[in-house]
Design a protein around this motif. Structure first.
Motif, PDB file in Angstrom:
ATOM      1  N   ALA A   7       0.913  -1.342   0.061  1.00 48.28           N
ATOM      2  CA  ALA A   7      -0.001   0.042  -0.108  1.00 48.28           C
ATOM      3  C   ALA A   7       0.743   1.357  -0.205  1.00 48.28           C
ATOM      4  CB  ALA A   7      -1.017   0.045   1.210  1.00 48.28           C
ATOM      5  N   TRP A   8       0.610   2.020  -1.077  1.00 45.51           N
ATOM      6  CA  TRP A   8       1.326   3.657  -0.998  1.00 45.51           C
ATOM      7  C   TRP A   8       0.058   4.483  -0.773  1.00 45.51           C
ATOM      8  CZ3 TRP A   8       6.464   3.387  -2.574  1.00 45.51           C
ATOM      9  CH2 TRP A   8       6.937   2.391  -2.965  1.00 45.51           C
ATOM     10  N   LEU A   9       0.418   5.502   0.265  1.00 47.47           N
ATOM     11  CA  LEU A   9      -0.519   6.310   0.580  1.00 47.47           C
ATOM     12  C   LEU A   9      -0.288   7.644   0.472  1.00 47.47           C
ATOM     13  CD1 LEU A   9      -3.319   6.860   1.839  1.00 47.47           C
ATOM     14  CD2 LEU A   9      -2.044   6.965   4.145  1.00 47.47           C
ATOM     15  N   GLU A  10      -0.822   8.519  -0.603  1.00 48.74           N
ATOM     16  CA  GLU A  10      -0.327   9.777  -1.036  1.00 48.74           C
ATOM     17  C   GLU A  10       1.353   9.912  -1.331  1.00 48.74           C
ATOM     18  OE1 GLU A  10      -1.595  12.709   1.651  1.00 48.74           O
ATOM     19  OE2 GLU A  10      -3.748  12.236   1.526  1.00 48.74           O
ATOM     20  N   GLY A  11       1.570   8.805  -2.143  1.00 43.04           N
ATOM     21  CA  GLY A  11       3.055   8.836  -2.620  1.00 43.04           C
ATOM     22  C   GLY A  11       3.993   7.995  -1.732  1.00 43.04           C
ATOM     23  N   GLY A  12       3.729   7.928  -0.682  1.00 39.15           N
ATOM     24  CA  GLY A  12       4.630   7.123   0.552  1.00 39.15           C
ATOM     25  C   GLY A  12       4.182   5.705   0.793  1.00 39.15           C
ATOM     26  N   TYR A  13       5.195   4.780   0.868  1.00 42.06           N
ATOM     27  CA  TYR A  13       4.886   3.613   1.366  1.00 42.06           C
ATOM     28  C   TYR A  13       4.173   3.608   2.701  1.00 42.06           C
ATOM     29  CZ  TYR A  13       5.420  -1.481   1.951  1.00 42.06           C
ATOM     30  OH  TYR A  13       5.063  -2.848   1.824  1.00 42.06           O
ATOM     31  N   VAL A  14       3.270   2.940   2.784  1.00 51.06           N
ATOM     32  CA  VAL A  14       2.430   2.917   4.202  1.00 51.06           C
ATOM     33  C   VAL A  14       2.435   1.663   4.710  1.00 51.06           C
ATOM     34  CG1 VAL A  14       0.054   2.480   3.336  1.00 51.06           C
ATOM     35  CG2 VAL A  14       0.610   3.635   5.415  1.00 51.06           C
ATOM     36  N   GLY A  15       2.756   0.565   3.928  1.00 51.22           N
ATOM     37  CA  GLY A  15       2.654  -0.883   4.761  1.00 51.22           C
ATOM     38  C   GLY A  15       2.124  -1.945   3.622  1.00 51.22           C
ATOM     39  N   GLY A  91      -4.762   0.069  -8.915  1.00 48.14           N
ATOM     40  CA  GLY A  91      -3.884   1.073  -9.025  1.00 48.14           C
ATOM     41  C   GLY A  91      -4.126   2.563  -8.886  1.00 48.14           C
ATOM     42  N   ASP A  92      -5.640   2.531  -9.168  1.00 47.78           N
ATOM     43  CA  ASP A  92      -6.174   3.782  -8.928  1.00 47.78           C
ATOM     44  C   ASP A  92      -7.626   3.673  -8.149  1.00 47.78           C
ATOM     45  OD1 ASP A  92      -6.499   6.863  -9.399  1.00 47.78           O
ATOM     46  OD2 ASP A  92      -8.102   6.648 -10.678  1.00 47.78           O
ATOM     47  N   VAL A  93      -7.767   3.786  -6.867  1.00 45.25           N
ATOM     48  CA  VAL A  93      -9.052   3.687  -6.115  1.00 45.25           C
ATOM     49  C   VAL A  93      -9.472   4.823  -5.486  1.00 45.25           C
ATOM     50  CG1 VAL A  93      -8.403   1.246  -5.532  1.00 45.25           C
ATOM     51  CG2 VAL A  93      -7.626   2.876  -4.082  1.00 45.25           C
ATOM     52  N   ALA A  94     -10.522   4.815  -4.475  1.00 46.13           N
ATOM     53  CA  ALA A  94     -11.055   6.149  -4.066  1.00 46.13           C
ATOM     54  C   ALA A  94      -9.916   6.402  -2.943  1.00 46.13           C
ATOM     55  CB  ALA A  94     -11.974   5.558  -3.091  1.00 46.13           C
ATOM     56  N   GLY A  95      -9.744   7.702  -2.870  1.00 44.44           N
ATOM     57  CA  GLY A  95      -8.644   8.054  -1.836  1.00 44.44           C
ATOM     58  C   GLY A  95      -7.307   8.361  -2.228  1.00 44.44           C
ATOM     59  N   ASN A 229       3.173  20.333 -12.053  1.00 40.46           N
ATOM     60  CA  ASN A 229       3.763  19.724 -13.401  1.00 40.46           C
ATOM     61  C   ASN A 229       2.386  19.137 -14.473  1.00 40.46           C
ATOM     62  OD1 ASN A 229       2.657  17.435 -11.986  1.00 40.46           O
ATOM     63  ND2 ASN A 229       4.341  16.167 -11.829  1.00 40.46           N
ATOM     64  N   GLY A 230       1.291  19.505 -13.867  1.00 37.28           N
ATOM     65  CA  GLY A 230       0.148  19.308 -14.679  1.00 37.28           C
ATOM     66  C   GLY A 230      -0.716  17.997 -14.507  1.00 37.28           C
ATOM     67  N   PHE A 231      -0.122  17.181 -13.428  1.00 36.24           N
ATOM     68  CA  PHE A 231      -0.648  15.852 -12.958  1.00 36.24           C
ATOM     69  C   PHE A 231      -1.365  16.452 -11.453  1.00 36.24           C
ATOM     70  CE2 PHE A 231       2.703  14.553 -15.545  1.00 36.24           C
ATOM     71  CZ  PHE A 231       2.062  13.735 -16.369  1.00 36.24           C
ATOM     72  N   VAL A 232      -2.177  15.344 -10.981  1.00 38.10           N
ATOM     73  CA  VAL A 232      -2.611  15.629  -9.821  1.00 38.10           C
ATOM     74  C   VAL A 232      -1.865  14.758  -8.604  1.00 38.10           C
ATOM     75  CG1 VAL A 232      -4.826  16.627 -10.651  1.00 38.10           C
ATOM     76  CG2 VAL A 232      -4.539  14.100 -10.160  1.00 38.10           C
ATOM     77  N   ALA A 233      -2.293  15.199  -7.321  1.00 36.38           N
ATOM     78  CA  ALA A 233      -1.932  14.416  -6.334  1.00 36.38           C
ATOM     79  C   ALA A 233      -3.010  13.582  -5.568  1.00 36.38           C
ATOM     80  CB  ALA A 233      -1.122  15.010  -5.216  1.00 36.38           C
ATOM     81  N   ARG A 234      -2.923  12.453  -5.224  1.00 37.71           N
ATOM     82  CA  ARG A 234      -3.942  11.837  -4.402  1.00 37.71           C
ATOM     83  C   ARG A 234      -4.013  12.270  -3.155  1.00 37.71           C
ATOM     84  NH1 ARG A 234      -1.759   7.346  -7.740  1.00 37.71           N
ATOM     85  NH2 ARG A 234      -3.539   6.663  -9.257  1.00 37.71           N
ATOM     86  N   LEU A 235      -5.478  12.310  -2.691  1.00 41.37           N
ATOM     87  CA  LEU A 235      -5.694  12.890  -1.259  1.00 41.37           C
ATOM     88  C   LEU A 235      -6.461  11.805  -0.738  1.00 41.37           C
ATOM     89  CD1 LEU A 235      -6.743  16.566  -1.597  1.00 41.37           C
ATOM     90  CD2 LEU A 235      -4.557  15.592  -1.356  1.00 41.37           C
ATOM     91  N   HIS A 236      -6.235  11.456   0.737  1.00 38.30           N
ATOM     92  CA  HIS A 236      -6.715  10.213   1.155  1.00 38.30           C
ATOM     93  C   HIS A 236      -8.164  10.416   1.696  1.00 38.30           C
ATOM     94  CE1 HIS A 236      -7.190   6.027   2.200  1.00 38.30           C
ATOM     95  NE2 HIS A 236      -6.951   6.341   3.240  1.00 38.30           N
ATOM     96  N   MET A 237      -9.144   9.595   1.504  1.00 39.22           N
ATOM     97  CA  MET A 237     -10.575   9.649   1.838  1.00 39.22           C
ATOM     98  C   MET A 237     -11.076   8.452   2.303  1.00 39.22           C
ATOM     99  SD  MET A 237     -12.948  10.323  -1.408  1.00 39.22           S
ATOM    100  CE  MET A 237     -14.071   9.230  -0.743  1.00 39.22           C
ATOM    101  N   GLU A 238     -12.215   7.983   2.840  1.00 39.51           N
ATOM    102  CA  GLU A 238     -12.819   6.689   2.805  1.00 39.51           C
ATOM    103  C   GLU A 238     -14.087   6.811   3.238  1.00 39.51           C
ATOM    104  OE1 GLU A 238     -11.921   4.259   6.112  1.00 39.51           O
ATOM    105  OE2 GLU A 238     -11.695   6.187   7.652  1.00 39.51           O
ATOM    106  N   ASP A 239     -15.090   5.937   2.767  1.00 44.91           N
ATOM    107  CA  ASP A 239     -16.676   6.104   2.938  1.00 44.91           C
ATOM    108  C   ASP A 239     -16.824   5.859   4.278  1.00 44.91           C
ATOM    109  OD1 ASP A 239     -17.193   3.220   2.991  1.00 44.91           O
ATOM    110  OD2 ASP A 239     -16.848   3.263   1.041  1.00 44.91           O
TER     111      ASP A 239
END
Length: 404
Positions: A7-15, A91-95, A229-239
């Motif tokens: 699992a990578w969270l907002e670009g950093g390895y989380v576990g 690869g691309d999920v919610a949050g 750079n024109g791309f977007v960063a992922r921000l974490h969320m959950e339902d």
């Protein structure tokens, strides 16, 4: 079969999520991971309930078994097990998460761009009109997983062009083709999101996408942030089903009180809880009987939580074939047109919220919806616009200062 997801969270390895021989799933946080949790149900101190990690992951996948089976066939996943499907398409999920079967860092976005042609996008929309379980296409390289029962797919907008999303290229938009029998659904959902902003709620930008003769609802993701750079960063969320550590299949049995209790536990200011009440009030005022626990989310930051912007605010009463009972009872009321201030006061007292503040917030939302009943739905066909006006006035009559 996959038994490990990195699992990578907002670009950093989380576990890593690990499934043992007995089928138990655990999240093992990396020692160097940031302080932000992957889920409120998966705290860093290891006190998660036995099935919280399993349920969190399962809630990232489509609800319907048929959609998951199609996902397996298209991707060649080993099975429809949660781990196998997310190994193929996580690869691309919610949050802010990226879930991969190996610990290798994803490529840079510039190395993973895959152009989405208009004809291919139109074909996806057309295919989902014909078969709502075919969320993916074999010929497309998209790597995404989205929850829910309504068919949808993800796209990334970069410099004015569409691209398929993956672990490196975060999607910026979600496309939802409406069911054929739900005439006007695209325009109705766009109108609802616009109305929400007009009455003071936070809601994402939405529109009707028209491409190569096909139409679908398209909404900008609020769990993304632009980069230079024109791309977007992922921000974490959950339902909120994930936040409570509950199964998605039980989304209609999760009530407002346990949601408010959880929000108050993690936000002592009660800001998130009151924002939830305002969103709950808006969904009731427009006749959205499908506002279940997975249609509300929280954004998770190292400093705390906030309620996400409003989403999936579709006025389901516009189509009589749907169950018209509220997904969450409010103070015992089962239908939106039954609601009075007494019901909202009852919810406030049961949840420990400030009763006068709840009544005032609900009043403001209902007043805003009623005041705009004549104009908010003008993009719909005339008969539907007239029906939505009448429904909005009926549903707000016992609370709003304006009555039908």
């Amino acid at each position: 079969m996959t038994d490990r997801l990195h699992a990578w969270l907002e670009g950093g390895y989380v576990g890593e999520f690990v499934e043992d021989a007995g089928g138990r799933v655990q999240l093992r946080y990396d020692d160097a991971a940031s302080d932000a949790p992957v889920s409120l149900s998966l705290p860093r101190d290891g006190s998660a309930s036995a099935r919280a990690a399993e349920r969190f992951l399962d809630n990232l996948l489509p609800d319907r078994r048929e959609a998951r089976d199609w996902m397996r066939r298209v991707t060649g996943a080993a099975s429809t097990r949660t781990f196998d499907l997310l190994a193929a398409m996580g690869g691309d999920v919610a949050g802010g998460l990226v879930l991969l079967p190996t610990s290798e860092r994803p490529k840079s976005p510039a190395e993973a761009l895959l152009f989405a042609e208009d004809d291919a996008i139109a074909y996806r929309i057309s295919s989902l009109h014909q078969d709502p379980d075919q969320w993916w296409e074999r010929s497309e390289p998209a790597r995404f997983s989205l929850a829910g029962s309504q068919p949808k797919f993800a796209l990334a907008s970069i410099d004015g062009s569409w691209f398929w999303s993956n672990e490196s290229v975060a999607s910026t938009h979600i496309v939802k083709p409406a069911h054929r029998e739900n005439r006007g659904a695209e325009a109705a959902e766009v109108a609802a999101e616009t109305l929400a902003r007009q009455v003071g709620l936070d809601a994402p930008a939405a529109s009707v996408l028209e491409v190569a003769g096909e139409r679908a609802y398209i909404v900008e993701r609020f769990d993304r942030a632009p980069r230079p750079n024109g791309f977007v960063a992922r921000l974490h969320m959950e339902d909120l089903a994930q936040a409570l550590g509950l199964e998605g299949k039980n989304k209609y049995s999760i009530g407002a009180k346990p949601i408010i209790t959880t929000l108050r536990q993690h936000d002592p200011s009660d800001g998130a809880a009151h924002d939830f009440v305002r969103q709950l009030a808006f969904n009731a005022a427009i006749g959205n009987a499908d506002a279940h626990a997975k249609n509300y989310s929280v954004l998770l930051r190292p400093t705390g939580i906030t309620l996400s912007p409003l989403y999936d605010a579709l006025p389901t009463r516009l189509w009589p074939q749907y169950d018209q009972q509220l997904a969450m009872r409010i103070g015992g009321a089962q239908y939106p047109q039954e609601l009075t201030h007494d019901h909202w006061s009852k919810l406030a007292r049961a949840s420990g919220l400030d009763e006068e503040r709840v009544r005032g917030d609900v009043q403001a939302v209902y007043d805003g919806v009623a005041e705009r009943a004549e104009t908010a739905w003008s993009a719909l066909d005339p008969d539907q616009a007239s029906r939505m006006r009448d429904l909005a006035l009926e549903q707000t009559a016992k609370i709003a200062r304006r009555s039908p």
